[in-house]
Structures are given as C-alpha cells and as structure tokens.
Write a protein that holds these residues in place. Sequence first.
Motif, short mmCIF file in Angstrom:
data_model
loop_
_atom_site.label_atom_id
_atom_site.label_comp_id
_atom_site.label_asym_id
_atom_site.label_seq_id
_atom_site.Cartn_x
_atom_site.Cartn_y
_atom_site.Cartn_z
N VAL A 25 22.10 -7.80 27.05
CA VAL A 25 21.31 -7.30 25.93
C VAL A 25 21.02 -8.44 24.95
N ALA A 26 19.93 -8.31 24.24
CA ALA A 26 19.54 -9.33 23.27
C ALA A 26 20.58 -9.41 22.15
N LEU A 27 20.75 -10.59 21.62
CA LEU A 27 21.72 -10.80 20.54
C LEU A 27 21.17 -10.29 19.22
N ALA A 28 22.06 -9.74 18.43
CA ALA A 28 21.69 -9.38 17.06
C ALA A 28 21.75 -10.63 16.18
N LYS A 29 21.20 -10.52 15.01
CA LYS A 29 21.19 -11.65 14.09
C LYS A 29 22.62 -12.07 13.75
N GLY A 30 22.88 -13.37 13.85
CA GLY A 30 24.20 -13.89 13.51
C GLY A 30 25.20 -13.86 14.64
N GLU A 31 24.78 -13.44 15.83
CA GLU A 31 25.69 -13.41 16.98
C GLU A 31 25.48 -14.64 17.86
N GLY A 32 26.48 -14.91 18.71
CA GLY A 32 26.40 -16.04 19.62
C GLY A 32 26.89 -15.65 21.01
N ARG A 33 26.36 -16.34 22.00
CA ARG A 33 26.76 -16.08 23.39
C ARG A 33 26.86 -17.41 24.12
N LEU A 34 27.82 -17.49 25.03
CA LEU A 34 27.99 -18.65 25.89
C LEU A 34 27.73 -18.21 27.32
N THR A 35 26.90 -18.96 28.05
CA THR A 35 26.62 -18.67 29.45
C THR A 35 26.98 -19.88 30.29
N LEU A 36 27.91 -19.69 31.21
CA LEU A 36 28.30 -20.73 32.15
C LEU A 36 27.52 -20.52 33.44
N VAL A 37 26.93 -21.58 33.97
CA VAL A 37 26.05 -21.49 35.14
C VAL A 37 26.54 -22.44 36.22
N THR A 38 26.62 -21.94 37.45
CA THR A 38 26.99 -22.76 38.59
C THR A 38 26.35 -22.20 39.85
N ALA A 39 26.61 -22.84 40.99
CA ALA A 39 26.05 -22.38 42.25
C ALA A 39 26.86 -21.20 42.78
N ASP A 40 26.19 -20.37 43.59
CA ASP A 40 26.85 -19.24 44.23
C ASP A 40 26.70 -19.39 45.74
N GLY A 41 27.64 -18.85 46.48
CA GLY A 41 27.60 -18.97 47.93
C GLY A 41 28.72 -19.86 48.44
N PRO A 42 28.72 -20.19 49.74
CA PRO A 42 29.76 -21.05 50.30
C PRO A 42 29.78 -22.43 49.64
N LEU A 43 30.96 -23.05 49.61
CA LEU A 43 31.06 -24.40 49.05
C LEU A 43 30.15 -25.36 49.80
N LEU A 56 27.20 -25.25 50.28
CA LEU A 56 26.03 -24.58 50.87
C LEU A 56 25.54 -23.51 49.88
N PRO A 57 25.09 -23.92 48.70
CA PRO A 57 24.71 -22.94 47.67
C PRO A 57 23.52 -22.10 48.11
N SER A 58 23.61 -20.80 47.82
CA SER A 58 22.52 -19.89 48.18
C SER A 58 21.82 -19.33 46.96
N ASP A 59 22.46 -19.36 45.81
CA ASP A 59 21.86 -18.83 44.59
C ASP A 59 22.64 -19.35 43.39
N VAL A 60 22.42 -18.68 42.26
CA VAL A 60 23.04 -19.12 41.01
C VAL A 60 23.95 -18.02 40.48
N LEU A 61 25.10 -18.40 39.95
CA LEU A 61 26.05 -17.47 39.36
C LEU A 61 26.17 -17.79 37.88
N ARG A 62 26.23 -16.74 37.05
CA ARG A 62 26.34 -16.91 35.60
C ARG A 62 27.50 -16.08 35.06
#
Length: 277
Positions: A160-178, A180-186
């Motif tokens: 959901v969209a953040l309200a005013k004054g809020e913060g969010r952290l998103t960690l992003v890496t590869a998904d799938g076998p080591l 042999l990435p097939s997609d993205v994981l967040r």
Amino acid sequence: MRIAGQAICIVAALALCLVAQLAVIGVLAHNRDQDTRYNSFRVELANATAPVGGLDKTRRLLADGTPMAILAIPKLGLREVVGEGTSPEALKSGPGHRRDTVLPGQNGVSVLYGRRAAYGGPFEGISTLSVGDDIKVTTGQGVHGYRVTGVRRAGAPQPVALAKGEGRLTLVTADGPLFLPSDVLRVDAKLTSQAYPTNGAPPAMAVRDAEQQMSEDFSAIVPMVAWGLVLCVAAGGVVFLRQRAGRWHAWVVGVPLLGALGLTVADQAASLLPNLL
C-alpha cells in the motif's frame, strides 16, 4: 595435437577461474571491501560527515561504492556496509543503495540491492525473513528501526502507498536457484522509528541502465577484451615455453601468470552477469 590439447586445458582453466572468482575469490574481495568500508564509515559517523543524501557538497552524484549506511538483520546475523550505486561492479563489495530513492530512515521508500550468491551473497537469506522480524540501519542521521511486513515474489501485489511522514525499506535480490536467477525477490519493511526529512534524492535519470535490477554492465566489455588479449598472448608464450624448455618450466611460469590473468578476466566477465546474481 599436443598444442591443441594444451590450448583446451587453458580454456578449461579460464572457465574454472570464473567459478573461483564468483564463489571463492569474490568472497575474499567482498570481505576485504567490507572491512575497508566499515573503517571509513565509522570515522565519518564519529565526525558527523557521513552522507545523508545521494549528492555531495558540490551537488554531484556520489561515487559508486561510497559508504552510506550499515544494514543489520539480527535474525540472519547479517551486518553489511551499504554503498552508493547498484551496478554489477558496485554490488561486488556489498549491498548498494538505489540512487533515485531516499536514504534509510527518511520519509519515503528506500531501496537496497544485494547479491544472492556471488561475491559473498549478502542477501542470500532474506527470503527466510518473516513478518515482524527486525531490521536496523545506521546512517549519518542515526539508527533507524524497521519491521518486516512481507516478502514479495513475481506476481505479488504491490504494498500500500505510504502515508505522509512514513518510511519503508525494500531489500531486493535475485530469486530462484543459486547462480541461476529466474526472477526478483523483494522484502518490505516498515519504518518504526522517527522518519527524517529527505535531503534531495536525485532524479530517476540518475540511475543508469546498468543500475537497474538484474542488469549487466556492458562497459566491462572493453577491459575484458583487453585483458583477454593479454591472456591469449601469455597463454601462447606458455605453450611455446613448454615446447622449448619443458613441462616443469612451463608450469612454474604459467600457473601464477595465467592464474592471475584468468582471475582478472573472470572479474570483468562477472560484470556482464546480472547485478543481483
């Protein structure tokens, strides 16, 4: 036939150098870079000179790898110094901060990229995080707390969209076998501590194509080809030495020479692989 066989052995050794660079040598280089970054960033924190935005004092983009934060995930026993930039080269040294997002602890969404397998694979375990797990990030503005709200894979709905004054952290890496990435994981986490105002996040155009998720850095082609030519000349010299002086002379000269050149070429070739690998 002997010359052809020796050439094939050299090609096989070069392929082995790529595997060693990604899985072994890269880990050692990552650990060395992390120690260097930590010592540098600790001094900046003590002197209150740590960056609190993506621009330096002259309003220029910070250089790739500039220490920006310390990411700690107690559940995973993870503590990594986060650098600026998300290109394949930048992520060899540890997680990177995406330039067009705010810094952790500030209003808005902060995005950090990290490798899953190669060069230490600092984000290998983030898929095991659960709702409620704690994340702490230290920046020039203090220590900021986050609580995991979910793990997203391909096709999952956006948070959901953040309200005013809020913060969010998103960690992003590869998904799938080591390796042999097939997609993205967040992994999304909500800021639970005070949200600080942004300090002028750079525009979206600040993110180069090589800094997008699962991107390659084609600027590495030129140095890879150059070092590859040097390797070919050296390999030819070793084969010639083998014919003229004998096997043991060629081994003594060839192993360290071709090994060093092979690892250099492999390091450049790694930049042509996806940055989240």
